[in-house]
Scaffold this active site. Structure first.
Site, short mmCIF file in Angstrom:
data_model
loop_
_atom_site.label_atom_id
_atom_site.label_comp_id
_atom_site.label_asym_id
_atom_site.label_seq_id
_atom_site.Cartn_x
_atom_site.Cartn_y
_atom_site.Cartn_z
N THR A 170 0.85 -1.20 0.00
CA THR A 170 0.00 0.00 0.00
C THR A 170 0.87 1.24 0.00
OG1 THR A 170 0.02 0.31 2.39
CG2 THR A 170 -1.63 -1.22 1.48
N ASP A 171 0.25 2.37 -0.25
CA ASP A 171 0.96 3.60 0.04
C ASP A 171 0.83 3.84 1.55
OD1 ASP A 171 1.32 6.65 -1.94
OD2 ASP A 171 2.35 5.96 -0.13
N TYR A 172 1.44 4.87 2.00
CA TYR A 172 1.65 5.16 3.42
C TYR A 172 0.32 5.25 4.20
CZ TYR A 172 4.76 7.20 7.01
OH TYR A 172 5.54 7.45 8.11
#
Ligand code: GLC
Length: 740
Positions: free
Chosen positions: A286-288
């Site tokens: 995932t992104d952050y």
């Protein structure tokens, strides 16, 4: 004893690296090895491999996890990002490999976007070089320096198409075009991953941000993305696909929603499209904290539910969200997810760790002697200079103001001329502004202190005009003025959208004051996005787009201004006249009332501004000129199985050797749906000496004309087409052909 046995099992079944071309045979062998490791793992250890925490060496998002070293030791964290140097990564790897129960090596991820230590121009600048070999070289050098610094995974290439320069992250991409964006995405993956991920100088690429993150409403970062399925598939998907076809083995899910579903929870995107249609075999990270953010999106009541959405969509690894770590086991025990979901995710992650050779030698990226040798290696700096020169775009050059002549008295003005940090732009990994020479320093080095007078004039931001007088006084003493203006490096990149894209502060006011001196003015631009430059374009005699040109940017600007390098860059994003024209891009549709209709009123236009941009896609001047012959076609009838060759003769008609990016566009005149007025289908960058000519030929095959038709099937439609060739998307020779 246990440690040796486990490690022996892993090591004994490890493999020597072979290129992806042997992956089929190798694939089964790696699967067996991964399965053997997984048989030894507890459920907690399996979930630990799905966890990615940031170290506290760099902050790239809104939260930090305390005690990540302990989590590594306990086997609860199998991956770290934002940690680098051979020494520090060795320290962390040692905890994993020698203190955890199963000794599974860590992945070390980092945003090596345009360099690790030797910083190249920002990606939007690199794309303006249209030089795929140089772009691949930039990624290769970045990977070499990153790998030497303990990093085995970069969160790049960013493959987000964007037609909205208000969005600050256009600086990280390759512009507005799907065809060029696809070629550049593939070049970057090849540069990062090489042809053998097990080579200790190659690193894992990560295709981001999947998907369509570059189309936020109003150009506001993280905002809603809403587009037709057809626009997504034909315009925004191709660069991600190209990166995956090039062998990228990780993908990052994006923050945005698409069609009402956050990408991180979208089974359509992460399984149906990514795995089933594109055949992606790597893992999805995932992104952050983008799992947690699905609560804000309003599709989950709490983190545990968000985690369920993510794992069911196809997310394998949770970046910084701590959701998988906290809730996955409970969801499994409650029967909300099958063990297979966890098993498959861990299998994909371990598979890549095997491909990287980490089980052969977990410390292969942790050599301090190699790090010393590779960082800032002369050949790396040379590559950065080459790319910086090639990235620059000459936007205007009236009365041959440029190139400057050595020994000419020049007044260099502007805070950015004297700035080192701004030269690097955003996402600079371990880049160091103190190492490099500013534009001013390099201009003085070349042109001599006595001939190079400096006055700051004004800051890059703010309304302090107190420096104007000194700048005007300096300019009075010079033959020519070099004014360096633009945006601060942190005015583009993540979380840096702008509601207007004018020149910040009072820099343009200063330009107006200097103009009154009636001396030739060269404007050098440093910016991370297209700006609205109508006023600056009127006032400047010459204008050079330098972007943020990186560690060697000062020398590159000097070499271009003094003609040591003849600028060859071409814009990969349209520069609008004003923010009201946005979104503006060259592959627009004709509409039912196109601007060229005779009726003065009832047509698609503004009453206060022309339709066309200030500078179009593909535009860029040279210190020489090029002439194009008419196009000759090998045939005017392209058959379903045939090919058509379109040729032009390009001649250097000026008095300097130079490079030209010859571009080929096609238009489908009538379709089952409306079709763009033109689409890039080929380009070739050629170098011509004075008076030299070269025939440039493009091959068009039917598959290049395919699109998602009215019934959403993908394919071509017979009919009449136009074909265009020229040095930008506006000034073109044209001809036509039929597709049978
Ligand atoms: C950031 C960015 C992403 C980056 C990641 C790790 O939020 O969106 O591009 O790779 O976090 O730093």
């Amino acid at each position: 004893m246990k440690k040796n046995i486990v490690f022996a099992i892993i090591a004994s079944i490890s493999l020597t690296g072979c290129g992806p071309s042997l992956r089929t045979a190798q694939e089964k062998r790696i699967d067996e090895r991964v399965d053997s490791v997984m048989e030894l793992m507890t459920l907690d250890e399996k979930i630990g491999q799905m966890v990615l925490y940031s170290s506290d060496w760099d902050v790239t998002g809104p939260s930090l996890k305390k005690g990540y070293m302990d989590e590594i030791r306990k086997g609860n964290c199998g991956n770290i990002f934002n940690a680098y140097t051979a020494a520090y990564t060795r320290k962390l790897q040692k905890i994993a490999v020698e203190e955890s129960r199963l000794h599974i090596p860590l992945l070390f991820g980092y945003d090596v976007i345009h360099g690790q230590k030797t910083i190249f121009p920002i990606s939007l600048g690199e794309s303006a070089s249209w030089d795929l070999a140089a772009i691949e070289k930039s990624a290769r050098v970045s990977a070499t320096e990153a790998a030497a610094s303990g990093i085995n995974w970069t969160f790049a290439p960013m493959c987000d198409i964007s037609v909205d320069p208000r969005w600050g992250r256009v600086s990280e991409g390759a512009g507005e075009d799907p065809y060029l964006g696809s070629k550049i995405a593939a070049a970057r993956v090849h540069g990062f991953q090489g042809d053998n991920l097990a080579d200790s100088l190659t690193i894992l690429a990560c295709v981001k941000h999947f998907a369509a993150y570059g189309a936020p409403l109003a150009g506001r970062d993280y905002n809603t993305v809403d587009m037709s399925r057809r626009v997504f598939l034909d315009t925004y998907l191709p660069p991600y696909k190209a990166a995956i076809d090039a062998g990228a083995m990780s993908v990052m899910s994006s923050f945005n929603e698409l069609d009402g579903v956050p990408a991180t929870g979208s089974r359509y995107l992460l399984t149906d499209v990514l795995r089933d249609q594109l055949g992606f075999k790597g893992f999805v990270v995932t992104d952050y904290t983008s799992i947690n953010e699905m609560v804000n999106h309003g599709v989950a009541d709490n983190d545990a539910d968000a985690g369920l959405l993510a794992i069911k969509a196809g997310v394998d690894m949770d970046m910084q969200g701590d959701v998988y770590a906290k809730y996955l086991k409970k969801s499994l025990n409650e029967g909300l997810i099958p063990m297979k979901d966890i098993y498959d995710a861990v299998h994909r992650i371990l598979y890549v760790k095997f491909m990287l050779g980490l089980f052969d030698d977990p410390y292969r990226y942790c050599s301090e002697s190699r790090e010393k040798r590779e960082l800032y290696a002369p050949e790396h700096l040379a590559a950065a200079l080459d790319m910086a020169q090639k990235s620059m775009v000459l936007l205007k050059n009236d009365n041959k103001t440029l190139p400057l002549v050595k020994g000419e008295k020049i007044a260099v003005i502007g805070e950015l001329a004297n700035s080192k940090r701004d030269l690097l732009g955003s996402w600079i990994a371990a880049g160091d502004g103190n190492y490099l020479q500013s534009i001013l320093e390099e201009l003085k080095n070349y042109n001599g202190d006595a001939n190079t007078i400096y006055a700051e004039g004004c800051k890059k931001m703010g309304d302090d005009r107190s420096g104007f007088a000194a700048a005007i006084a300096a300019a009075r003493r010079a033959d020519k003025i070099v004014l360096v203006i633009g945006e601060s490096w942190d005015w583009s990149g993540e979380a840096a959208s702008r509601s207007n894209i004018d020149m910040p502060g009072v820099q343009t006011e200063l330009l107006e004051k200097l103009k009154a001196l009636n001396k030739p003015i060269v404007v050098v631009l440093m910016n991370g996005r297209p700006l609205t430059l109508t006023k600056e374009n009127e006032l400047a005699d010459a204008m050079l787009e330098a972007w943020y040109p990186g560690t060697m940017g000062g020398k590159a600007v000097t070499n271009v201004l003094f003609g040591q390098y003849n600028p060859s860059g071409k814009l990969t994003m349209t520069f609008p006249r004003n923010v009201g024209q946005i979104p503006i891009f060259y592959y627009e549709k004709n509409s039912g009332r196109p601007i060229y209709l005779k009726d003065p009123k009832y047509k698609s236009r503004y009453i206060d501004c022309p339709n066309d941009p200030l500078f179009p896609f593909g535009y860029g001047l040279s210190y020489t000129t090029f002439a194009y012959s008419d196009i000759s076609l090998s045939t005017t009838d392209l058959t379903e199985k045939g090919e058509l060759k379109a040729s032009v003769n390009v001649t250097n008609t000026g008095n300097a050797a130079g490079e030209e990016v010859v571009q080929c566009y096609v238009r489908d005149l009538v379709g089952s749906i409306t079709r763009p007025v033109k689409e890039l289908k080929g380009f070739e960058k050629i170098a011509l000496k004075v008076g030299e000519s070269k025939v440039v030929t493009f091959t068009i095959t039917p598959d290049m004309l395919a699109f998602h038709r009215l019934d959403m099937t993908y394919g071509t439609e017979p009919g009449d087409y136009k074909l265009f060739i020229g040095g930008n998307s506006r000034d073109l020779k044209e001809t036509k052909f039929k597709l049978d």
